[in-house]
Design an enzyme around this catalytic site. Structure first.
Site, short mmCIF file in Angstrom:
data_model
loop_
_atom_site.label_atom_id
_atom_site.label_comp_id
_atom_site.label_asym_id
_atom_site.label_seq_id
_atom_site.Cartn_x
_atom_site.Cartn_y
_atom_site.Cartn_z
N ASP A 374 0.86 -1.18 0.00
CA ASP A 374 0.00 0.00 0.00
C ASP A 374 0.91 1.23 0.00
O ASP A 374 2.10 1.13 0.30
CB ASP A 374 -0.88 -0.04 1.25
CG ASP A 374 -1.79 1.17 1.36
OD1 ASP A 374 -2.36 1.58 0.34
OD2 ASP A 374 -1.89 1.71 2.47
N ASP A 563 -1.85 -0.92 6.01
CA ASP A 563 -2.15 -0.44 7.36
C ASP A 563 -3.61 -0.11 7.60
O ASP A 563 -4.03 0.09 8.73
CB ASP A 563 -1.32 0.82 7.66
CG ASP A 563 -1.77 2.01 6.81
OD1 ASP A 563 -1.97 1.82 5.60
OD2 ASP A 563 -1.92 3.11 7.36
N ASP A 567 -7.27 -2.56 3.72
CA ASP A 567 -6.19 -3.47 3.33
C ASP A 567 -6.40 -4.88 3.88
O ASP A 567 -5.74 -5.82 3.45
CB ASP A 567 -4.84 -2.95 3.83
CG ASP A 567 -4.41 -1.69 3.10
OD1 ASP A 567 -4.71 -1.57 1.91
OD2 ASP A 567 -3.78 -0.82 3.74
#
Length: 669
Positions: A374, A563, A567
């Site tokens: 990410d 995080d 996700d």
């Protein structure tokens, strides 16, 4: 919980060489087998009291007394060449044998009574009884004494290897000072409620998660991040349980119950970590169930088969060879050094601020060839700041309505808007709805407010200036009562170690791919700065899942690091899920297999190195143990090796494997 027997034991506090369970969780033991020994050296985190310690000390003194008797006998007979009456020799050696081996023999009989004939305790008991039967009293005692010493060394080794993990249990204070009705009161942390204020003096540990209400404070975060550098907090900043207040007395407003604190979740995950066995451990456990009966059968064949082929067959001679074979075949070196290696790997990672939730993930991480990451909060700091506010309304009124709605989101962009002007008096929004991958919808002061990305306005058919799509920075567009009202641009910053992480992964032959819900232009710009060849923007959570599924279909071994709540699905889908433990959401942390405590992406590389080091040492121990044992078993069956050589080979190999596993503790990652 484990079945407890009335008698306490020491050196064999559990089935050595068969199963060493988690240092803090014993619950899985009963799922595998019943232990033959009553206590676990406090392995489950409970103190069994002074009587248990006294029993351990007593057993060890009995072992050393047995060794002294054996040593005295050997010095008398072999050095001073003094003959001892055969009856006196038997009594002396029998006494030494009982002192050293009473618990092993008792464990063997208990196992046989339960129908378990093929186990380590029975193996050692038969071998030593056989030695006494053929008159080799001193050799029978030597086998048992050195076997017990080997078990003691293994106990100490396991205890040491678990220290870095078990030490986490000491970071939660037993009491906390809570301010109630203006009076400082000592209380159990579990009784403190959200909203109460606790007082933490200099040198004390913070017991509960909260926000600092004092002007500022300095904290040591080593228990959570693995790094002891001071962390300076200002008023209203988050303080977590486990941090140590290093300077002055501070006050903290509690924001989470004791059981819900981030530290409590970390400890729960640590408790479960060593219960999850690696494939190598599971393979050895399965083989042991086959290996031990085969060893017994071969021993019997060594004793009986020569009867039909050897002209001058002597039963005592071949019985001796069978006993030698049994002693050498004891799989201690394998079954202790392998879990010891994995404990060491988990401990090494935890000292570096990396929580690996099970030994199996140490194996998985060595096979990763692609890291999918990410962007926001992972490779970038996720600490956003408002750069520009553009609106056709009154700027203050526009910001109040936007910030009021964003106050219900934990997203870093939302936090930046709320913090932009903390002097504003925010309103309480109603009917707040978080639309995944789009933004927020809610009612503020009777007006319907939308705040999010351009897809949010498209979803609700709100028209807006098309040039907004050309803005590279992160943008939050706002609509009020179905009409476009303005936008806010937000800036993020790349983490200091992000570029080096990508470079280090590349040097390990691992490709980095970046996924993000941010605009393609921002994602591409960040990717260029980090030298990431492949990146994807404008992704919803389901889009990230599709990208990872596509990569897995190519045969790649994927580690995903993120995080946010969005996700969690892709973390669960990947071969190895990694979450940022500082800024990370609860969902991401709970779903992940590995948690990076200090949010540094470079720790991914450290975790991979820990896995590779562990795997290397575990396989070295397997090769060493199997190689030496096969060699000495052949020599024993051929009559070349004696019981003395057998026991020294067994204990020696186990000791070498343990020392090799200890090397993990000194490694740097």
């Amino acid at each position: 919980m484990k079945t407890q027997e009335t008698q306490t034991h020491s050196v064999h506090d559990h089935d050595h060489c068969c199963s060493h369970d988690s240092p803090v969780v014993a619950k899985t033991a009963s799922q595998n087998h019943q232990h033959d020994h009553s206590h676990d050296h406090d392995h489950d985190g409970h103190n069994h009291g002074e009587s248990q310690n006294a029993s351990i000390l007593k057993s060890r003194w009995m072992l050393w007394l047995s060794l002294t008797i054996l040593g005295g006998y050997l010095v008398t007979t072999f050095i001073f060449r003094q003959e001892i009456n055969r009856v006196a020799e038997f009594v002396l050696m029998a006494s030494a044998y009982i002192l050293a081996g009473n618990k092993t023999v008792a464990a063997a009989f208990r196992r046989v009574g339960r129908g378990d004939f093929f186990n380590e305790f029975t193996l050692m008991t038969i071998a030593t009884f056989g030695a006494f039967f053929i008159g080799e009293f001193s050799e029978g005692v030597a086998v048992m004494v050195f076997y017990e010493i080997g078990e003691l060394i293994q106990d100490l080794a396991v205890s040491r290897s678990k220290k870095s993990i078990k030490a986490l249990l000491d970071v939660r204070p037993d009491t906390v000072t809570v301010i109630r009705n203006g009076v400082n009161t000592q209380a159990d942390p579990a009784t403190v409620q959200v909203g109460e204020t606790i007082l933490v003096k200099a040198g004390e540990k913070v017991a509960l998660d909260g926000v600092l209400t004092s002007l500022n404070g300095t904290f040591n975060t080593a228990a959570l991040t693995g790094e002891s550098k001071p962390d300076v907090k200002s008023r209203n900043q988050q303080v977590l349980a486990g941090m140590i207040n290093t300077e002055k007395t501070v006050e903290i407003e509690v924001r989470a119950l004791f059981k819900d604190s981030k530290l409590s979740r970390i400890l729960e995950m640590v408790q479960e970590a060593t219960a999850r066995k690696a494939p190598t451990q599971l393979l050895i456990s399965r083989l042991a169930k086959i290996y031990t009966p085969i060893v017994f059968l071969l021993s019997v064949l060594i004793i009986l088969v020569p009867l039909f082929f050897v002209a001058d067959y002597q039963f005592q001679q071949w019985l001796y060879r069978g006993m030698v074979f049994l002693v050498i075949a004891c799989p201690c070196a394998l079954t202790i050094s392998i879990p010891l290696g994995y404990f060491g790997g988990i401990g090494l990672a935890s000292r570096n601020g990396i929580l690996i939730k099970g030994a199996n993930f140490l194996d998985v991480i060595t096979k990763i060839d692609t890291v999918v990451s990410d962007k926001t909060g992972t490779l970038t700091k996720g600490v956003f700041k408002v750069q520009k506010i553009e609106t056709n309304l009154d700027p203050t009124d526009f910001l109040i309505k936007t910030a009021s709605l964003e106050s219900y989101s934990t997203h870093p962009v939302a936090k930046a808007i709320v913090k932009h002007d903390e002097t504003l008096e925010l309103l309480k929004p109603q009917d707040v709805e978080e639309i995944s991958g789009h933004g927020l919808k809610g009612t503020v002061n009777t007006e319907t407010v939308l705040a999010g990305n351009l897809k949010l306005l498209d979803k609700f058919s709100v028209s807006y200036p098309r040039e907004l799509a050309d803005i590279v920075e992160t943008i939050v567009v706002v609509a009020i009562n179905g009409t476009y009202a303005g936008y806010i641009t937000i800036a993020d910053e790349i983490k200091e170690d992000a570029a080096k992480t990508v470079s280090d992964l590349e040097s390990l032959g691992i490709e980095t791919i970046m996924l993000s819900g941010d605009k393609e232009a921002i994602v591409s710009q960040t990717a260029r700065q980090l030298h990431i060849a492949h990146s994807f923007g404008n992704l919803l959570p389901e889009d990230k899942v599709r990208v990872v599924e596509s990569l897995k279909n190519e045969g790649r071994k994927i580690a995903f690091i993120g995080d946010g709540v969005n996700d969690a699905p892709v973390i669960a889908l990947s071969d190895l899920g990694i979450a940022m433990g500082g800024m990370g959401s609860d969902a991401a942390i709970e779903t992940a297999d590995i948690v990076i405590q200090n949010d540094q992406p470079s720790k991914i590389v450290s975790a991979i190195r820990a896995g590779k080091i562990t795997k290397s040492i575990v396989y070295q121990n397997i090769s060493l143990a199997m190689g030496v044992k096969v060699l000495v078993m052949v020599l024993g069956a051929g009559g070349v090796a004696t019981l003395w050589e057998a026991v020294f080979a067994d204990v020696g190999v186990a000791l070498l494997a343990i020392l090799n596993a200890f090397r993990i503790q000194g490694k740097k990652i």
